[in-house]
Write an enzyme that holds these catalytic residues in place. Structure first.
Site, short mmCIF file in Angstrom:
data_model
loop_
_atom_site.label_atom_id
_atom_site.label_comp_id
_atom_site.label_asym_id
_atom_site.label_seq_id
_atom_site.Cartn_x
_atom_site.Cartn_y
_atom_site.Cartn_z
N LYS A 184 0.85 -1.19 0.00
CA LYS A 184 0.00 0.00 0.00
C LYS A 184 0.88 1.24 0.00
CE LYS A 184 -1.73 2.90 2.80
NZ LYS A 184 -1.65 4.13 1.99
N GLU A 259 11.09 1.39 9.40
CA GLU A 259 12.11 2.40 9.10
C GLU A 259 11.43 3.73 9.31
OE1 GLU A 259 15.10 1.55 8.20
OE2 GLU A 259 14.63 -0.57 8.10
N CYS A 292 14.57 11.31 4.88
CA CYS A 292 14.62 10.82 6.26
C CYS A 292 16.04 10.86 6.83
CB CYS A 292 14.07 9.40 6.32
SG CYS A 292 14.92 8.27 5.22
N GLU A 389 11.62 15.95 14.28
CA GLU A 389 11.81 15.94 12.82
C GLU A 389 10.83 16.93 12.17
OE1 GLU A 389 10.29 12.52 10.60
OE2 GLU A 389 12.14 12.50 9.43
P1 NAD Z 1 3.20 8.43 7.57
O1 NAD Z 1 3.60 7.66 8.77
O2 NAD Z 1 2.20 9.51 7.73
O3 NAD Z 1 2.58 7.44 6.45
C1 NAD Z 1 3.31 6.37 5.93
C2 NAD Z 1 2.36 5.33 5.38
O4 NAD Z 1 1.57 4.79 6.43
C3 NAD Z 1 1.36 5.85 4.34
O5 NAD Z 1 1.22 4.89 3.31
C4 NAD Z 1 0.07 5.96 5.13
O6 NAD Z 1 -1.07 5.84 4.32
C5 NAD Z 1 0.21 4.77 6.05
N1 NAD Z 1 -0.61 4.83 7.28
C6 NAD Z 1 -0.98 5.92 7.99
N2 NAD Z 1 -1.70 5.55 9.07
C7 NAD Z 1 -1.80 4.20 9.04
C8 NAD Z 1 -2.42 3.23 9.88
N3 NAD Z 1 -3.08 3.58 10.98
N4 NAD Z 1 -2.31 1.94 9.55
C9 NAD Z 1 -1.62 1.55 8.44
N5 NAD Z 1 -1.03 2.43 7.60
C10 NAD Z 1 -1.10 3.73 7.90
O7 NAD Z 1 4.54 8.96 6.93
P2 NAD Z 1 4.73 9.94 5.69
O8 NAD Z 1 4.31 11.30 6.09
O9 NAD Z 1 4.13 9.30 4.49
O10 NAD Z 1 6.33 9.88 5.49
C11 NAD Z 1 7.23 10.71 6.14
C12 NAD Z 1 7.90 10.00 7.28
O11 NAD Z 1 8.54 8.81 6.80
C13 NAD Z 1 9.01 10.83 7.90
O12 NAD Z 1 8.99 10.65 9.29
C14 NAD Z 1 10.27 10.22 7.31
O13 NAD Z 1 11.45 10.44 8.04
C15 NAD Z 1 9.89 8.78 7.26
N6 NAD Z 1 10.74 8.04 6.32
C16 NAD Z 1 11.65 7.16 6.83
C17 NAD Z 1 12.50 6.47 5.96
C18 NAD Z 1 13.52 5.48 6.48
O14 NAD Z 1 14.07 4.72 5.69
N7 NAD Z 1 13.80 5.45 7.78
C19 NAD Z 1 12.41 6.68 4.58
C20 NAD Z 1 11.47 7.60 4.11
C21 NAD Z 1 10.64 8.27 4.99
#
Ligand code: NAD
Length: 489
Positions: A184, A259, A292, A389
């Site tokens: 997803k 991650e 990230c 962050e």
């Molecule tokens: P997010 O946590 O808001 O969403 C990530 C994913 O989770 C999306 O697909 C979203 O639809 C899904 N999601 C949200 N709520 C959910 C739930 N209750 N159950 C299941 N799925 C759910 O993150 P974002 O805003 O999309 O991304 C930014 C974040 O990701 C930042 O914190 C960034 O640092 C992190 N990130 C980390 C890495 C890494 O490798 N460590 C890489 C890229 C981004």
């Protein structure tokens, strides 16, 4: 749940708004709007808004496809992955153009670096799985062998930044290890995953092995991760969502890897090549800071602060805010109007609490989603702007006067994703590199990756490791097969 809806065209690609389940397109009764950060008034498409029914259909198909996929040899599974990699290479320019419209990463870097890495992810895991050796040894008159078993359907949930690269990075080891997948992607950048579904189809994967569903995290995402048929959950995103998903997986005792976000230090010692360090520090604004791993906390030895700052400001002034399709642009708009407001909220709260906003600190143009590259000198290490962050083009500047203080500051947030050290001393590089609490520490460089090395975070930056055998281990159940010697012929 219905058949499939009409495709819409973008950059010469006919994009399906629908899910891809059991080898076929599947629509939903409702949709969500996908907009372009490059022109916020432009709606790119209306994507299928998956619900618990679609989650159920995708997992049913993944569970059905699992036994025959798991029974294939690694070499046979690898052939599908290699075919998919070839198709990605053939279409990488198109994928780059669509992804650029969808989430505004610079098109040039998508085309040259990020999308080709998607193909590399599949190739690397196709080959690694074949080389992945079973350990064996003798003891107590028995032969011991560690056997790796595929586990079942894996749910992969990905964020909006670098969606194609991250989705392929996470799906490749699951498939190579013999698990079936339901992916997803994030609702803010869903398009490249839809193209990926077409390529999976073209590569001839058996139906149900690799499913892709669209929708909102709290809806279909939550339904997927709480289903007991899921045997692995692999998530990349924010720590807040990571906690929710981890709790849902724990209810079914489903192994979970995450991650998560970062607040990484970029440490500059007085013995460093200050020019190189300043240039790399200014480069942390690339992709509007929505990386990230970005070194967002600049920690500079006090004796070289002024020299570093002067060079840093010179390099920062060279940044060009603009349209991500233009090769001259170095700072793109941020992903979403809500995210822009969130970034500005962090900066204005910092200003109000007495932190010194040295440069930037505002939205660049009222008619777009750009945020000015911003540098903040905090009043205290406890300031929110240091501890949380932002995920935008916002860096902080702090000084230290000893190696011990640099390490203390580096390790003073709850995150632990990455770190960068600038020094010319090999001994210091080793000492400080070991002392910084993070999943990856780069010395005098940034973002260089060997795909077989472990990747992940400590603290609230993540649980588990991806990369190489570490991801294959996560996607396998290990079994000890112990045979009494001389009892079999
Ligand atoms: P997010 O946590 O808001 O969403 C990530 C994913 O989770 C999306 O697909 C979203 O639809 C899904 N999601 C949200 N709520 C959910 C739930 N209750 N159950 C299941 N799925 C759910 O993150 P974002 O805003 O999309 O991304 C930014 C974040 O990701 C930042 O914190 C960034 O640092 C992190 N990130 C980390 C890495 C890494 O490798 N460590 C890489 C890229 C981004």
């Amino acid at each position: 749940m219905t058949g499939s809806s009409a495709r819409f065209e973008l950059e010469g690609v006919a994009i399906s708004p629908d899910h891809y389940v059991d080898g076929a397109r599947l629509a939903s009764a409702t949709t969500f709007e996908d907009r372009s950060p490059l022109e916020w008034t432009r709606v790119l498409g209306h994507m299928a808004r998956g619900d618990a029914g679609i989650a159920n259909a995708a997992l049913t198909s993944a569970a059905r496809a699992f036994p025959s996929w798991a029974a294939l040899s690694c070499t046979a599974r690898g052939e599908y992955l290699h075919r998919l990699a070839e198709l990605i290479d053939e279409r990488s320019d198109q994928i780059a153009r669509v992804e650029c419209l969808d989430m505004a990463m610079r098109e040039e870097s998508l085309r040259l670096r990020v999308i080709p890495r998607g193909a590399r992810n599949f190739r690397a895991y196709a080959d690694l799985a074949v080389e992945y050796e079973e350990r064996s040894w003798s003891s107590n008159n028995t032969d011991n062998r560690v056997v790796r078993m595929p586990c079942g359907p894996a749910v992969i949930i990905t964020p909006w930044n670098a969606p194609f690269m991250l989705s392929t990075w996470k799906c490749a080891p699951a498939l190579a290890a013999g698990n079936t997948v339901v992916l997803k992607p994030a609702e803010w950048s869903p398009l490249s995953a839809s193209i990926l579904a077409d390529l999976i189809d073209e590569a001839g994967f058996p139906p149900g092995v690799f499913n892709i569903v669209q929708g909102i995290g709290e809806e279909i995402g939550a339904a997927l991760v709480s289903d007991p048929r899921v045997r692995r959950v692999s998530f990349t995103g924010s720590p807040e969502t990571g906690r929710l998903i981890g709790m849902a997986a724990a209810r079914n005792l489903t192994p979970f890897t995450a991650e998560l976000g970062g607040k990484s230090p970029l440490i500059v010692f007085a013995d460093a090549d200050i020019d190189a360090a300043a240039k790399k520090a200014a480069g942390q604004y690339d992709d509007a800071g929505q990386v990230c791993l970005a070194g967002t906390r600049l920690l500079v030895e006090v004796s070289v602060r002024d020299e570093f700052l002067e060079k840093f400001l010179t390099y920062t002034n060279e940044h060009v805010l603009g349209d991500s399709r233009d090769d001259n642009t170095t700072i793109s708009p941020v992903i979403h109007v809500d995210h822009l407001a969130q970034i500005d909220g962090f900066v204005q709260r910092a200003r109000r609490s007495g932190d010194n906003v040295m440069i930037g600190g505002k939205i660049w143009r009222e008619d777009g989603l750009w945020y000015e590259p911003t540098l903040i000198e905090p009043v205290s290490n406890n300031s929110e702007i240091v501890q949380k962050e932002v995920f935008g083009p916002v860096l902080t500047l702090q000084t230290f006067d000893s190696e011990a203080q640099a390490i203390e500051l580096a390790n003073s947030t709850p995150y632990g994703l990455a770190g960068m050290i600038y020094t010319t001393s090999a001994k210091r590089a080793d000492r400080v590199g070991r002392a910084v609490r993070a999943g990856t520490v780069w010395v005098n460089c940034f973002l260089i990756r060997d795909l077989s090395a472990p990747f992940g975070g400590t603290g609230i930056s993540g649980i588990g490791r991806e990369g190489g055998d570490y991801a294959l281990d996560f996607h396998s159940d290990l079994k000890t097969l112990q045979v009494l010697q001389s009892s079999v012929i």
